[in-house]
Write a protein that holds these residues in place. Structure first.
Motif, PDB file in Angstrom:
ATOM      1  N   SER A 175       0.763  -1.278  -0.027  1.00 50.32           N
ATOM      2  CA  SER A 175      -0.072  -0.010  -0.027  1.00 50.32           C
ATOM      3  C   SER A 175       0.846   1.151  -0.044  1.00 50.32           C
ATOM      4  CB  SER A 175      -0.968   0.080   1.214  1.00 50.32           C
ATOM      5  OG  SER A 175      -1.754  -1.165   1.107  1.00 50.32           O
ATOM      6  N   GLU A 178       0.361   7.041   1.921  1.00 53.93           N
ATOM      7  CA  GLU A 178      -0.866   7.544   2.296  1.00 53.93           C
ATOM      8  C   GLU A 178      -1.975   6.951   2.893  1.00 53.93           C
ATOM      9  OE1 GLU A 178      -4.230  10.780   0.788  1.00 53.93           O
ATOM     10  OE2 GLU A 178      -2.604  10.273  -0.508  1.00 53.93           O
ATOM     11  N   GLU A 179      -2.013   5.675   2.117  1.00 51.34           N
ATOM     12  CA  GLU A 179      -3.166   4.646   2.502  1.00 51.34           C
ATOM     13  C   GLU A 179      -2.759   4.087   3.907  1.00 51.34           C
ATOM     14  OE1 GLU A 179      -5.202   0.582   0.941  1.00 51.34           O
ATOM     15  OE2 GLU A 179      -3.814   1.806  -0.264  1.00 51.34           O
ATOM     16  N   ARG A 180      -1.653   3.823   4.090  1.00 50.06           N
ATOM     17  CA  ARG A 180      -1.188   3.156   5.584  1.00 50.06           C
ATOM     18  C   ARG A 180      -1.295   4.079   6.552  1.00 50.06           C
ATOM     19  NH1 ARG A 180       4.792   1.388   4.548  1.00 50.06           N
ATOM     20  NH2 ARG A 180       4.784   2.127   2.510  1.00 50.06           N
ATOM     21  N   THR A 182      -3.694   6.591   6.775  1.00 53.57           N
ATOM     22  CA  THR A 182      -4.975   6.957   6.942  1.00 53.57           C
ATOM     23  C   THR A 182      -6.146   5.974   6.944  1.00 53.57           C
ATOM     24  OG1 THR A 182      -5.169   7.357   4.309  1.00 53.57           O
ATOM     25  CG2 THR A 182      -4.618   9.401   5.958  1.00 53.57           C
ATOM     26  N   LYS A 183      -5.651   4.704   6.626  1.00 55.54           N
ATOM     27  CA  LYS A 183      -6.625   3.580   6.556  1.00 55.54           C
ATOM     28  C   LYS A 183      -7.634   3.207   7.713  1.00 55.54           C
ATOM     29  CE  LYS A 183      -6.876  -1.447   4.931  1.00 55.54           C
ATOM     30  NZ  LYS A 183      -6.151  -2.605   4.544  1.00 55.54           N
TER      31      LYS A 183
END
Length: 211
Positions: A175, A178-180, A182-183
């Motif tokens: 991932s 940013e995804e890590r 904000t997940k």
């Protein structure tokens, strides 16, 4: 007592009167002082109050029964065919007496049911009764068969956990940053601001496993 009863008693107890009044009450010492209070004779002051007191008590008893007989039931508006007004005085008495009874009820350890299996532990009973119990009192001994099954189950669950852990780590590595970051956030107003790129030395140390 009445004049008639008093005269009859004095006429039938002349021997007892002579013994108490002449023999015992006139003796010196503790015996004389004790029987002086029991001297018998005709009442000299006024009529006895027993009959008058009994008449007063009887009057209040009769008034109480009369009140019970004529007062309206508490729920007369809701029960029966009378459909009368509420008896507020009786309601007040009923609520007041009920509150007195409930106030005497002791709610001790009211939240114990929210503690799962707390009664199976020695600490629970030590806190409740402030005394220590022997370890075998609660029969908390485990069999060897149960221990073996529990160990096998633990090993199998660890194997499944390791597989799931590796899958989650691999998915996280694939991932983007940013995804890590904000997940799993719970604040919908969160604004992600990426950090600056890492230095080349830090990147090299990460590849070697030194950082």
């Amino acid at each position: 007592m009445s004049e008639r009863v008093q005269t009859w008693l004095l006429g039938k107890t002349t021997g007892l009167q002579h013994l108490v009044n002449e023999k015992l009450a006139k003796r010196s010492g503790m015996i004389g002082r004790f029987f002086t209070t029991f001297q018998m004779g005709k009442r000299e002051y006024s009529a006895h109050t027993f009959h008058r007191a009994f008449a007063v008590v009887n009057y209040f008893w009769m008034q109480t029964f009369h009140l019970y007989g004529v007062m309206r039931p508490i729920g007369s508006r809701f029960l029966g065919l009378g459909n009368g007004p509420l008896n507020y005085s009786a309601l007040y008495g009923f609520i007041f007496v009920t509150a007195m009874i409930v106030a005497r009820t002791k709610f001790d350890k009211g939240r114990d049911q929210y503690t799962f299996n707390a009664q199976d532990g020695v600490e629970f009973w030590f806190e409740r009764y402030n005394m220590m119990f022997p370890p075998n009192y609660l029969h908390t001994r485990l069999s060897a068969h149960y221990i073996e099954i529990n160990n096998i189950f633990f090993c199998e669950m660890v194997k499944k956990y390791m597989v799931a852990r590796k899958e989650i780590i691999a998915d996280r590595e694939r991932s983007p940053v940013e995804e890590r970051m904000t997940k799993y956030i719970t604040n919908p107003n969160y604004i992600y601001e990426p950090l600056a790129n890492e230095a080349a030395a830090i990147v090299e140390m990460k590849h070697k496993g030194d950082f």
